[in-house]
Design a protein around this motif. Structure first.
Motif, PDB file in Angstrom:
ATOM      1  N   TYR A   1       0.853  -1.187   0.000  1.00  0.00           N
ATOM      2  CA  TYR A   1       0.000   0.000   0.000  1.00  0.00           C
ATOM      3  C   TYR A   1       0.888   1.237   0.000  1.00  0.00           C
ATOM      4  O   TYR A   1       1.815   1.333   0.807  1.00  0.00           O
ATOM      5  CB  TYR A   1      -0.907   0.031   1.224  1.00  0.00           C
ATOM      6  CG  TYR A   1      -1.950  -1.065   1.281  1.00  0.00           C
ATOM      7  CD1 TYR A   1      -3.235  -0.846   0.800  1.00  0.00           C
ATOM      8  CD2 TYR A   1      -1.650  -2.307   1.825  1.00  0.00           C
ATOM      9  CE1 TYR A   1      -4.198  -1.848   0.859  1.00  0.00           C
ATOM     10  CE2 TYR A   1      -2.591  -3.312   1.891  1.00  0.00           C
ATOM     11  CZ  TYR A   1      -3.865  -3.073   1.405  1.00  0.00           C
ATOM     12  OH  TYR A   1      -4.818  -4.059   1.460  1.00  0.00           O
TER      13      TYR A   1
ATOM     14  N   ARG B   1      -8.162  -1.315   5.644  1.00  0.00           N
ATOM     15  CA  ARG B   1      -6.979  -0.583   6.107  1.00  0.00           C
ATOM     16  C   ARG B   1      -6.951  -0.361   7.620  1.00  0.00           C
ATOM     17  O   ARG B   1      -5.861  -0.205   8.189  1.00  0.00           O
ATOM     18  CB  ARG B   1      -6.923   0.790   5.418  1.00  0.00           C
ATOM     19  CG  ARG B   1      -6.847   0.737   3.896  1.00  0.00           C
ATOM     20  CD  ARG B   1      -5.491   0.227   3.419  1.00  0.00           C
ATOM     21  NE  ARG B   1      -4.408   1.084   3.817  1.00  0.00           N
ATOM     22  CZ  ARG B   1      -4.026   2.196   3.190  1.00  0.00           C
ATOM     23  NH1 ARG B   1      -4.688   2.585   2.102  1.00  0.00           N
ATOM     24  NH2 ARG B   1      -3.005   2.905   3.613  1.00  0.00           N
TER      25      ARG B   1
ATOM     26  N   SER C   1       1.677   0.743   6.183  1.00  0.00           N
ATOM     27  CA  SER C   1       1.081   1.819   5.382  1.00  0.00           C
ATOM     28  C   SER C   1       0.465   2.921   6.238  1.00  0.00           C
ATOM     29  O   SER C   1      -0.005   3.929   5.706  1.00  0.00           O
ATOM     30  CB  SER C   1       0.001   1.256   4.454  1.00  0.00           C
ATOM     31  OG  SER C   1      -1.118   0.800   5.207  1.00  0.00           O
TER      32      SER C   1
END
Length: 1304
Positions: free
Chosen positions: A831, A846, A858
């Protein structure tokens, strides 16, 4: 400095002869002498001159400015016109769309022209000569003044009475003569009326130049005051002027005692002017010539009085109350003088009264407004009006009545009077006729009465006795009179653009008063929330509905004004109740004249079925005004209940679609064409009409049923797009709405079509991106030297708003399913740090499902961001259907267990010890919450906070199921049930009694109140079976076609992953309750297959893009599972019960899959994807909640959450995890035995029970989290049964009727 001023203000002047310019320039400088001389420095004086046009309202009236304007037109007019034509034809811009750009371009071109350069060159040469000549003249005058000043100083040594100051001198050069008491006594003696006029003049002149402190502190002030009053009354203009000048100086620089005496002296003098025959006062028939010397002197005195009236409220609170009382009383005494009190009463002509002169100077009674503003002065004014000077109010009311009854009510005459008043303030009139003076007095009286009505004690002055009227005039009659006056004088500017002339029109004056009353709750309740007032407002509407013509010009303006006031009334709870139910709630919701009249008129207006308005197409402003009135009603549940029969949503939708077609037909404006401007204006008007109609359609979404109606119009997506555009601009919902779009967004998000519309509009994307910015990026305007503090709370305050917004969006299972149903997680190998999530799936990927190092790396703020995601997951999993969806699609529990396993310390001494941190504790809490089912006393949830000491977290963490034993309560055992002989006898003899069902209801309520513990286990089973059997055998009670199970095997059918996981969840709960055996899962699966086959038999084919309508019911069947547990896992007995139960109306509301895409619903309702539990049950919950628990209703509104969302959540899963098992059984029993409307009453009782907690968490700004995560402690159905029975008596007819209408 003068040169700078001249060059900056006269840059567009051509050369003229010096003799023409000098007097004009000198006149200008004299007019602004006071402004320049008052400046503290040269720089300030220059600044004043450079901005004179902005600060001086008379700037354009100066002769020099007029001269310059005319010359510019003649010198550069042709150049400007030529450049304007060139720019317009070249760029294709109209003055309406690009005015600023065009003006700037034409100005630049003109300044670059040769004509302009020649003019400037000639200007500089000429002005140098003019200015130099003025400077020389100024120096000569200054030398003469200095010589005169030296001569006067020389004379001062021989005579202290000589004048030592010059009236015409500059304030910078002014000087004072300091005097002692003996000198002042001599001056006072010279001012005696017996002295010659010349002596008195000189004495007054000296007195004016003396320091105010010396004069006001002298021992002979009392005598001096008498002499000043005598001079003020003297026919000699010089004496009167100088005395008035001294009065003005006294007001500005004296103690409060002297100021009070001076003011009262001036007021008494003015009284004597009207009560004595010596002072010439004109009659009303003769009018006023303000150029007459006598009138000029009188007006100057009133002007001084009025200026002090407007200034004194700013400081009289600092002085004793006696100071204020004397000023107020002297004023009211002056204004109370009438024609009858005057010594001229023997004449046949009506002499003007003092109030006429004050009204001439202060037409809108601003002095009275200021006096009534503060409580300190208002109390005194009202007390004096009530006790001594009520005649002033009587006269004001009489003036309004006389104006209304007069024969001069023609519109042309009124327009001329308004123009006259505008010119009065612009100093353009010198003579006023008697009729004009009467109108000025009327405006003054109306403004005074309007301010008086704002206050309780002001309204207590009514009724008032008026001359030539037999009966006193009550307050209501005055208000009705004002409203009728508004109809007879409808002149009012459209779109709120009221000019100065229009502001004096009767309609606008009355509207100003009515708006002022609407803005204050107490006075609106006493003045406007009355049936007689509403009937007066509705008179023109009722007249037009009857097909009669109103003999009024400007009928549209009348209607728009009426709609404005009605909308303001409807925007408050008390006013809305008046319109919907009549005064004192005497009317019924469906038979209310006011609401019916407004709705009928609006519908005919939209449909074009008003014959009286058929000659011209009603304007958009008129349509919008009345739709807005209806909008204030239909955006509430009780208002929508009244307006629903009129189908306004259909009429508005048709008008919107018509406007859309019209805008498509309007050709695109072509640059340079003659019709360019008109076409662009037409297109703009049509677009504004579209937006107005969309805005009003959108407000149907404020209630659950209104949202269903909006969805059926087909305009839901467009309305949500419009809402998103206004939401992003942070625009107010309307002028009457206190809150933003938060509640409406939550209401829309509670349904499948609503969440789809929000997603397609870009709302969800914007919300997710804003969340990511707060979590990972921080504010763009944050200073680098001030680092962001480390969050202490699990959800940082900066993220709280985004957190609550996401909870509101994802509260409903239908919304979650539409957003993530059957969508896999991206689970990318890497990512980018710049990769921003744009959807709910991205947020889960996420922030929630952290199953790879790529996701961890990320994030800039891993712990903070992941904690946000885990807390969001915790709230989402409170909805059991959402929990099963997340578990079946993403295996959430497995990922959380793996995360716990990885969170182990690498310690050789104690291998396997978990690292205790915020994330591990939160994951532990969620894992227990996801695995355990039960009410407040049936499950144990570990805390989320650490304790102080050596053992901060005493609860064991785990990385695999089953749960540690400390989290499991002991299984409940089937204890011996208490028996009630009478109730048992009733159940056994059910087939022998004809009125058994009636007796059963009566006995059931009795047992529920006295011995609620009896109603459970086998007794509950037998009771439910007997009641369902009796109801299903009665054809009048069978609302649906019952389900008939066939012998065909259902084992070949398959259940969805959600149903399969739901079976395991039900099995765990059933075994904990001691109701199921270990092998009951298969029997429950067969039961659910039967139910699914039955549902498919009664489903209709639907063409819809909604994911939740693609096939069968997407959630778990919690009611069938509840019935299975009630029957102790007996599948056949449960199936038989459900077969009979499916024919009853109550099954539509407590068994949600029953009406999924059902043939029993209308096609529109089935295709909408909005279940009747939301559009009907939740709708009436909100309606009743506003009445029965208004504080709770307000708390929901302020939190941006809706009662319909949490109640839909509770009802969909039959209160699992929120109530104990016994209470769930009682809920099923009361709905089945007492009626389906008890579902509504049950939710009202629950919310009322939680009132204190709801109010607390509203203030803590976590109401949504509390209601979803916390079980309902201490609630017992039996404790609130009497409360629910009272609700039944009040609302059953309305609610049951609507529930039975779900087929239509």
């Amino acid at each position: 400095m003068l040169c700078a001023f001249v060059f900056s203000k006269m840059s567009h002047l051509s050369s003229k002869i010096e003799s023409e310019l000098q007097p004009l320039l000198r006149q200008l400088l004299k007019s602004i002498k006071e402004r320049i001389s008052g400046a503290p420095s040269v720089e300030c004086a220059e600044e004043i001159l450079l901005h004179l046009e902005e600060t001086d309202e008379n700037f354009h009236n100066y002769e020099l400015v007029k001269y310059l304007r005319n010359y510019i037109d003649s010198a550069l007019g042709s150049v400007i016109e030529e450049e304007t034509e060139k720019c317009t034809s070249a760029e294709g811009r109209s003055l309406g769309s690009g005015q600023d750009t065009l003006v700037q371009q034409v100005t630049r071109k003109t300044r670059e022209s040769e004509e302009y350069k020649e003019m400037m060159k000639s200007l500089k040469n000429t002005m140098m000569i003019v200015v130099e000549s003025l400077i020389n003249k100024f120096e000569e005058d200054q030398l003469k003044k200095e010589e005169l000043h030296r001569r006067k100083q020389h004379e001062q040594h021989t005579s202290y009475c000589m004048d030592s100051c010059s009236d015409s001198g500059s304030s910078f050069n002014q000087s004072y003569t300091f005097m002692n008491q003996e000198q002042l006594q001599i001056i006072v003696g010279r001012m005696d009326p017996s002295q010659p006029k010349e002596v008195r003049r000189e004495a007054l002149q000296t007195l004016c130049c003396a320091p105010p402190s010396d004069v006001l502190n002298c021992d002979c002030w009392a005598t001096l005051r008498k002499h000043l009053a005598a001079a003020l009354s003297d026919p000699d203009s010089t004496l009167s002027e100088k005395s008035l000048r001294f009065y003005a100086k006294t007001f500005s620089s004296s103690t409060f005692t002297i100021t009070r005496e001076t003011y009262t002296s001036l007021a008494k003098h003015l009284e004597s002017c009207f009560t004595s025959q010596q002072s010439p006062v004109p009659t009303l028939s003769a009018g006023i010539d303000i150029t007459s010397p006598d009138i000029v002197r009188l007006l100057k005195k009133f002007r001084l009085l009025n200026e002090f009236q407007k200034e004194v409220p700013s400081f009289w609170i600092r002085h004793p109350e006696k100071f204020m009382e004397e000023i107020v009383e002297s004023t009211l005494s002056l204004l109370s003088i009438t024609h009858e009190q005057s010594l001229r009463a023997e004449t046949s002509h009506h002499a003007l009264e003092p109030v006429y002169f004050l009204a001439l100077l202060d037409t809108k009674a601003s002095w009275f407004n200021k006096w009534m503003h503060g409580y300190y002065s208002r109390t005194v004014v009202l007390r004096l009006l009530e006790n001594k000077y009520k005649s002033l109010i009587n006269a004001a009311v009489r003036q309004c009545l006389n104006y209304f009854d007069s024969k001069h009510l023609e519109d042309d005459g009124t327009d001329n009077l308004c123009t006259m008043l505008y010119h009065l303030n612009s100093d353009r009139r010198t003579y006023y006729t008697g009729h004009e003076l009467q109108y000025i007095y009327f405006v003054h009286s109306l403004c005074l009465l309007g301010r008086l009505l704002m206050y309780t004690h002001g309204r207590k002055l009514f009724p008032v006795k008026v001359k030539n009227r037999k009966e006193p005039i009550p307050l209501m009659d005055l208000l009705v009179l004002l409203i009728r006056m508004m109809y007879q004088h409808p002149k009012s500017a459209q779109n709120g653009n009221i000019t100065q002339t229009d502001s004096y029109a009767p309609a606008n004056l009355v509207m100003e008063v009515l708006r002022m009353l609407c803005g204050r709750k107490e006075c609106a309740t006493e003045c406007l929330y009355r049936s007689i007032v509403i009937d007066s407002l509705l008179f023109p509407i009722s007249t037009l509905l009857k097909g009669e013509q109103m003999m009024v010009t400007g009928i549209e303006t009348v209607l728009i004004n009426t709609a404005d006031i009605l909308a303001r009334i409807a925007s408050t709870d008390r006013g809305l109740s008046l319109l919907l139910f009549g005064e004192n709630n005497k009317g019924s919701a469906r038979n209310c004249p006011s609401a019916r009249v407004i709705a009928e008129f609006t519908k005919r207006l939209l449909d074009g079925k008003l014959p009286t308005l058929a000659s011209t197409e009603p304007s958009s402003a008129l349509k919008g005004a009345f739709i807005f009135v209806c909008r204030q009603m239909y955006n509430t549940c009780e208002g929508l209940e009244v307006l629903m029969p009129y189908g306004l949503h259909e009429s508005i939708s048709k008008a919107w679609k018509k406007a859309c077609l019209l805008s498509e037909r309007i050709p695109t404006p072509i640059a340079g064409s003659e019709s360019d401007s008109s076409t662009a204006q037409e297109l703009q008007n049509t677009m504004l009409l579209e937006e107005m109609l969309l805005d009003n359609l959108l407000n149907f979404a404020a209630t659950p049923k209104g949202l269903l109606l909006l969805q059926q119009t087909g305009a839901l997506n467009e309305c949500v797009i419009f809402m998103f555009s206004r939401f992003t601009k942070k625009l107010q919902v309307s002028k009457c709405e206190k809150f933003g779009y938060g509640v409406m967004v939550t209401q829309v998000a509670a349904t499948a079509p609503g969440i789809v519309a929000l997603q397609s509009s870009g709302f969800i994307k914007a919300l997710v991106m804003e969340l990511w910015s707060v979590l990972e990026c921080g504010r763009d305007d944050a200073r680098m030297i001030n680092p962001k503090p480390t969050p202490v709370e699990p959800i940082d305050r900066s993220c709280q708003k985004s957190f609550l917004a996401l909870i509101n969006l994802l509260s409903s299972f239908y919304a979650v399913y539409e957003l993530i149903g059957n969508l896999p997680l991206p689970n990318k190998a890497s990512y980018s740090l710049r990769e921003v999530p744009t959807s709910i799936v991205d947020v889960i990927d996420r922030l929630v499902i952290m199953n790879s190092n790529a996701k961890i790396h990320s994030l800039f703020n891993y712990e903070h961001s992941h904690m946000f995601g885990v807390r969001l997951l915790s709230v989402m999993c409170c909805n059991l259907d959402t929990l099963l969806l997340l578990e079946s699609q993403y295996h959430v529990s497995e990922i959380l267990l793996n995360a716990q396993e990885e969170n182990v310390r690498e310690n050789l001494e104690n291998p396997g010890d978990f690292i205790i941190d915020g994330l591990s504790v939160e994951r532990n809490h969620i894992l227990v919450r996801m695995n355990l089912i039960g009410g407040p006393s049936e499950r144990v949830l570990p805390p989320r906070v650490l304790q102080k000491g050596n053992d901060p977290y005493r609860w064991p963490l785990f990385s695999s199921y089953p749960l540690p034993k400390c989290y499991l309560r002991e299984s409940l055992k089937n204890l011996t049930l208490k028996q009630d002989n009478e109730f048992n006898k009733l159940l056994k003899n059910s087939e022998k009694q004809t009125d058994w069902l009636k007796n059963c209801k009566k006995q059931f309520c009795k047992i529920m109140i006295s011995k609620p513990d009896i109603i459970k286990g086998s007794i509950l089973v037998e009771l439910l079976e007997k009641v369902v059997g009796h109801l299903s055998d009665n054809p009048s009670e069978c609302f649906f076609r019952p389900y008939e199970a066939s012998d065909t095997s259902v084992k070949h059918l398959s259940l969805s992953p959600i149903q399969q996981l739901g079976i395991k969840t039900v099995g765990r709960y059933g075994r904990f309750l001691g109701l199921l055996k270990d092998d009951s899962d298969q029997e429950l699966a067969i039961l659910l297959m039967h139910c699914e086959r039955f549902m498919k038999q009664q489903q209709t084919t639907i063409s819809s893009s909604l994911c939740c309508l693609q096939g069968g019911y997407v959630g778990h069947d919690w009611f069938a599972s509840t019935a299975f547990l009630i029957m102790s896992g007996d599948g056949e007995r449960t199936l038989k019960f459900l077969q009979q139960f499916s024919s009853l109306l109550v099954s539509a509301f407590i068994w949600l899959p029953r009406l999924h895409s059902s043939i029993h619903l209308s096609v529109e309702s089935a295709e909408s994807g909005i279940h009747p539990v939301y559009s009907c049950t939740a709708y009436y919950i909100e309606m009743l909640l506003k009445t029965e628990a208004p504080l709770v209703f307000s708390a929901f509104r302020m939190s941006g959450f809706t009662p319909s969302q949490i109640c839909q959540h509770w009802l969909a899963q039959c209160f699992w995890n929120y109530l104990n098992w016994t209470e769930i059984g009682h809920y099923i029993a009361i709905c089945l035995i007492l009626g389906p409307d008890y579902q509504v009453y049950m939710c009202i009782a629950l919310l009322k029970h939680l009132q204190q907690e709801i109010l607390h968490h509203m203030q803590a700004q976590d109401l949504q989290v509390f209601l979803k995560e916390e079980a309902i402690h201490g609630f017992h159905v039996s404790s609130y049964l009497e409360f629910m029975q009272n609700l039944e008596q009040s609302y059953r007819t309305t609610i049951l009727t609507e529930m039975e209408n779900i087929k239509s």
